[in-house]
Design a protein around this motif. Structure first.
Motif, mmCIF file in Angstrom:
data_model
loop_
_atom_site.group_PDB
_atom_site.id
_atom_site.type_symbol
_atom_site.label_atom_id
_atom_site.label_comp_id
_atom_site.label_asym_id
_atom_site.label_seq_id
_atom_site.Cartn_x
_atom_site.Cartn_y
_atom_site.Cartn_z
ATOM 1 N N VAL A 205 44.461 -25.225 145.805
ATOM 2 C CA VAL A 205 43.242 -25.706 145.866
ATOM 3 C C VAL A 205 43.063 -27.239 145.616
ATOM 4 O O VAL A 205 42.238 -27.958 146.145
ATOM 5 C CB VAL A 205 42.076 -24.876 145.071
ATOM 6 N N MET A 206 43.729 -27.669 144.351
ATOM 7 C CA MET A 206 43.354 -29.030 143.683
ATOM 8 C C MET A 206 43.573 -30.154 144.792
ATOM 9 O O MET A 206 44.996 -29.901 145.424
ATOM 10 C CB MET A 206 43.766 -29.057 142.412
ATOM 11 N N THR A 207 43.075 -31.406 144.608
ATOM 12 C CA THR A 207 43.604 -32.429 145.423
ATOM 13 C C THR A 207 44.188 -33.415 144.474
ATOM 14 O O THR A 207 44.667 -34.524 144.576
ATOM 15 C CB THR A 207 42.392 -33.044 146.128
ATOM 16 N N ALA A 208 43.683 -33.201 143.075
ATOM 17 C CA ALA A 208 44.172 -33.945 141.913
ATOM 18 C C ALA A 208 44.078 -33.285 140.732
ATOM 19 O O ALA A 208 43.125 -32.080 140.692
ATOM 20 C CB ALA A 208 43.315 -35.491 141.968
ATOM 21 N N ILE A 209 44.636 -33.630 139.509
ATOM 22 C CA ILE A 209 44.710 -33.001 138.320
ATOM 23 C C ILE A 209 44.308 -33.806 137.361
ATOM 24 O O ILE A 209 45.171 -35.010 137.231
ATOM 25 C CB ILE A 209 45.805 -32.214 138.115
ATOM 26 N N LEU B 241 45.252 -38.959 135.001
ATOM 27 C CA LEU B 241 44.766 -38.423 136.273
ATOM 28 C C LEU B 241 45.977 -38.334 137.364
ATOM 29 O O LEU B 241 46.815 -39.389 137.575
ATOM 30 C CB LEU B 241 43.803 -39.044 137.227
ATOM 31 N N TYR B 242 46.536 -37.195 137.583
ATOM 32 C CA TYR B 242 47.660 -37.143 138.194
ATOM 33 C C TYR B 242 47.290 -36.694 139.792
ATOM 34 O O TYR B 242 46.544 -35.906 140.221
ATOM 35 C CB TYR B 242 48.611 -35.866 137.816
ATOM 36 N N GLY B 243 47.841 -37.443 140.778
ATOM 37 C CA GLY B 243 47.440 -37.484 142.056
ATOM 38 C C GLY B 243 48.371 -36.344 142.840
ATOM 39 O O GLY B 243 47.908 -35.560 143.984
ATOM 40 N N THR C 70 40.571 -24.732 134.665
ATOM 41 C CA THR C 70 41.196 -23.590 135.037
ATOM 42 C C THR C 70 42.570 -23.684 134.254
ATOM 43 O O THR C 70 43.485 -24.613 133.859
ATOM 44 C CB THR C 70 41.537 -23.407 136.428
ATOM 45 N N HIS C 71 43.268 -22.252 133.932
ATOM 46 C CA HIS C 71 44.301 -22.182 133.438
ATOM 47 C C HIS C 71 45.543 -21.521 134.431
ATOM 48 O O HIS C 71 46.568 -21.301 134.338
ATOM 49 C CB HIS C 71 44.503 -21.206 132.158
ATOM 50 N N VAL D 44 42.577 -29.936 133.105
ATOM 51 C CA VAL D 44 43.400 -29.212 132.282
ATOM 52 C C VAL D 44 43.490 -30.163 131.073
ATOM 53 O O VAL D 44 43.088 -30.981 130.833
ATOM 54 C CB VAL D 44 44.732 -28.998 133.131
ATOM 55 N N GLY D 45 44.103 -29.397 130.072
ATOM 56 C CA GLY D 45 44.485 -29.837 128.946
ATOM 57 C C GLY D 45 44.339 -28.764 127.757
ATOM 58 O O GLY D 45 44.171 -27.676 127.982
ATOM 59 N N GLU D 46 44.973 -29.158 126.595
ATOM 60 C CA GLU D 46 44.973 -28.279 125.469
ATOM 61 C C GLU D 46 43.779 -27.717 125.132
ATOM 62 O O GLU D 46 42.842 -28.253 125.323
ATOM 63 C CB GLU D 46 45.869 -28.756 124.388
ATOM 64 N N ASN D 47 43.700 -26.330 124.651
ATOM 65 C CA ASN D 47 42.536 -25.909 124.248
ATOM 66 C C ASN D 47 41.812 -26.878 122.998
ATOM 67 O O ASN D 47 42.646 -27.130 122.183
ATOM 68 C CB ASN D 47 42.723 -24.432 123.435
ATOM 69 N N GLY D 48 40.629 -27.159 123.022
ATOM 70 C CA GLY D 48 40.009 -28.173 122.229
ATOM 71 C C GLY D 48 39.966 -29.414 122.759
ATOM 72 O O GLY D 48 39.652 -30.465 122.051
#
Length: 589
Positions: A224-228, A241-243, A215-216, A42-46
């Motif tokens: 689904v995710m195990t980490a972000i 990295l967010y667990g 993904t947004h 994830v993250g801001e556009n750009g």
């Protein structure tokens, strides 16, 4: 490249740095992904999400650092270039080539195996590969995915004849059928309806290999995710990295960090202003107007000047030693104060008290809807006999339904982008519309090489990739040209224009870049800014969350709930639908 069974780690990115000329994107990014890991990017556009995915896939070479992959790789990009002869059948065949090879290798190993002197290790490896790919089930997996995603299944159809969404769904189904050891997905839910997203979610939860997904979709992050991995830099300039696998936990942690960041930035800006003021005071005695007391000699004047300079220098050193370098915090959406009804054309201005003896203020309030469509039919794509859709001042409408039900067609009809074969459309006098289609002007131009016929001519030139048509146009200039198009068409009140720089959608640096060089997400932000430019009374948004960052989607959802303008939203985004569940809903079958 080693077989997937040889190692649990599928991907290692070590200190990956990448940038385009004059535009750094990634700075020393580290990432380790093992089988069973499902990393949400994830993250801001750009921020570099798509760029990082391309580096991980080997499509881009980092300027520093390295990427190591183990096992087979499958990638689903946001954009898909197709050749004129490529068909659904050829794409399916290409996706199944690895599975077919594993089946043939096992069959050959079994046929040639000598029970007395045969290589059991080689036979076991062939069987393991066949089992790992679930090769016996590959055709059914792809066929089921095509059906669940609402994609065409005729193998003879050319991909060039399909819509953007149809092509994306076909390719996604094929990549799921491959069952690669490492799967990289860029916004996989953009073109899926609720049933398609549900099927995708189950497949990703059961994925035996490693996943990295841009993904947004906030529900997908939860399910689904195990980490972000958040590519937005924190105060230290590093991605985080967010667990936590719950989106709410991630948002809480990030919001707390942003509050601390903004507080420190304000404090340091205040400290910098204080430093400047004290320096001005300290050096005041050195100005041309400063004079020592009457009767002083030249030596005394020089001595006092040196003392003054040393004292000021010591002050500078002390204050600068206490200062902390705090970068500028990221942008936040600043949604404009949109009007609810027109000021002119016989409509009462709510900010101006009416007087019975003043003909300029005695006009009645709007009594009917701002926008109305009755019994619309558009070819075979939409047919709603006996249905009346009206949008009153400050009204709300949520349009839902599966792919192919006509949501985008209805939105285009409401916006006046498609003529009705039957029915009527009425727009109240003086009402301005703000429209964001599923494939906005900039996305459409990049995909099809041309602009939508209804898109502004000047904006078309800004997006042109042909060097002979026009020189590169900055996003800021393209926005200004779009404003001129609206003004010449009588669709803009110059007193209510919304400046693009005031929205918090794009930085000044991004606005100065050529529009065609912006990322897909940044172009989507630009399209949203264009929809807001004329301060519309009615906002019509088709899949507004597509390509936008999760943070911006949160901010936009809250803004849509609070704005005084009327809003029509068509969306498959499950979290947005839940957030807008109290709106009137029109469900198309």
């Amino acid at each position: 490249m080693a077989d997937a069974g040889a190692a649990d780690v599928q991907l290692v990115a070590d200190g990956v740095t990448f940038g385009y000329p004059g535009h750094p994107v990634l700075d020393a990014v580290d990432l380790v992904v093992s089988a069973g890991d499902r990393i949400g990017l994830v993250g801001e556009n750009g921020a570099g999400k798509t760029t990082l995915l391309k580096v991980l896939a080997g499509d881009l070479v980092p300027s520093r650092g390295s990427v190591r992959r183990v096992g087979s790789l499958a990638v689903v990009d946001q954009e898909l270039d197709v050749s004129g002869d490529e068909t659904i059948g050829s794409m399916v065949a290409g996706a199944l080539s690895t599975v077919r090879a594993a089946s043939e290798a096992l069959a050959s190993a079994v046929d040639e195996f000598d029970h007395e002197s045969g290589d059991l290790a080689a036979l076991g490896a062939a069987m393991h590969r066949y089992e790992h790919l679930a090769a016996w089930d590959a055709d059914r997996r792809i066929d089921e995915a095509l059906t669940r995603f609402g994609a065409p299944r005729d193998h003879d159809r050319r991909l060039a004849e399909l819509s953007v969404g149809e092509r994306y769904r076909v390719r996604l189904a094929c990549r799921l059928g491959e069952r690669a050891d490492l799967l990289l997905l860029d916004e996989p839910t953009n073109h899926l309806d609720a049933a398609g997203i549900e099927h995708l979610t189950v497949q990703l939860q059961r994925w035996p290999g490693a996943l990295v997904i841009v993904t947004h979709d906030r529900r997908l992050l939860d399910d689904v995710m195990t980490a972000i991995l958040d590519l937005d830099p924190a105060m230290d300039g590093r991605p985080a990295l967010y667990g936590a696998t719950r989106y709410a936990d991630y948002r809480f942690a990030k919001d707390q960090m942003l509050r601390r960041w903004r507080a420190r930035y304000r404090a340091e800006r205040k400290r910098a202003l204080q430093l400047a003021e004290r320096l001005d005071q300290a050096y005041e005695g050195l100005s041309d107007e400063w004079r020592p007391p009457k009767g002083s000699n030249a030596h005394r004047r020089a001595t006092r000047a040196r003392i003054h300079v040393k004292a000021a220098d010591r002050l500078v050193e002390r204050l600068e030693a206490q200062a902390v370098e705090v970068p500028v915090p990221p942008l936040a959406l600043s949604f404009p104060d949109l009007p609810s009804i027109p000021r002119h054309a016989g409509v009462q201005d709510p900010d101006r008290p009416s007087r019975d003896d003043d003909p300029d203020t005695a006009a009645p309030q709007v009594r009917g809807p701002l926008l109305e469509v009755r019994a619309p039919r558009v070819g075979t794509r939409l047919d709603l006999p006996g249905v009346r859709i009206d949008v009153p001042p400050c009204g709300r409408l949520l349009v839902t339904g599966p792919n192919g039900s006509g949501k985008s067609t209805l939105v285009a009809a409401l916006a006046g982008r498609l003529p009705l074969d039957r029915g009527t459309r009425t727009l109240a006098a003086g009402v301005r519309l703000g429209v964001l289609m599923q494939e906005g002007p900039t996305e459409h131009a990049r995909d099809a090489g041309r602009m939508d016929p209804d898109a502004p001519e000047n904006l078309a030139r800004a997006l042109s990739s042909s060097p002979g048509v026009a020189p590169p146009v900055s996003a800021f200039d393209a926005y200004a040209r779009h404003a001129l198009d609206l003004l010449h068409g009588g669709l803009l009140d110059p007193d209510e224009l919304v400046p693009v720089a005031a929205l918090g959608l794009l930085t000044e640096e991004d606005l100065d870049r050529p529009l065609r060089d912006l990322s897909v997400g940044q172009r989507r932000r630009f399209d949203l800014a264009c929809a807001l430019l004329a301060a519309p009374h009615v906002l019509i948004l088709d899949e507004p969350t597509n390509h936008l960052s999760v943070g911006l989607v949160d901010e936009l959802t809250e803004a849509l709930r609070l704005t005084s303008a009327a809003v029509v939203v068509a969306t498959h985004d499950r979290k947005m639908r839940a957030d807008l569940a109290d709106w009137p809903e029109l469900t198309l079958a």
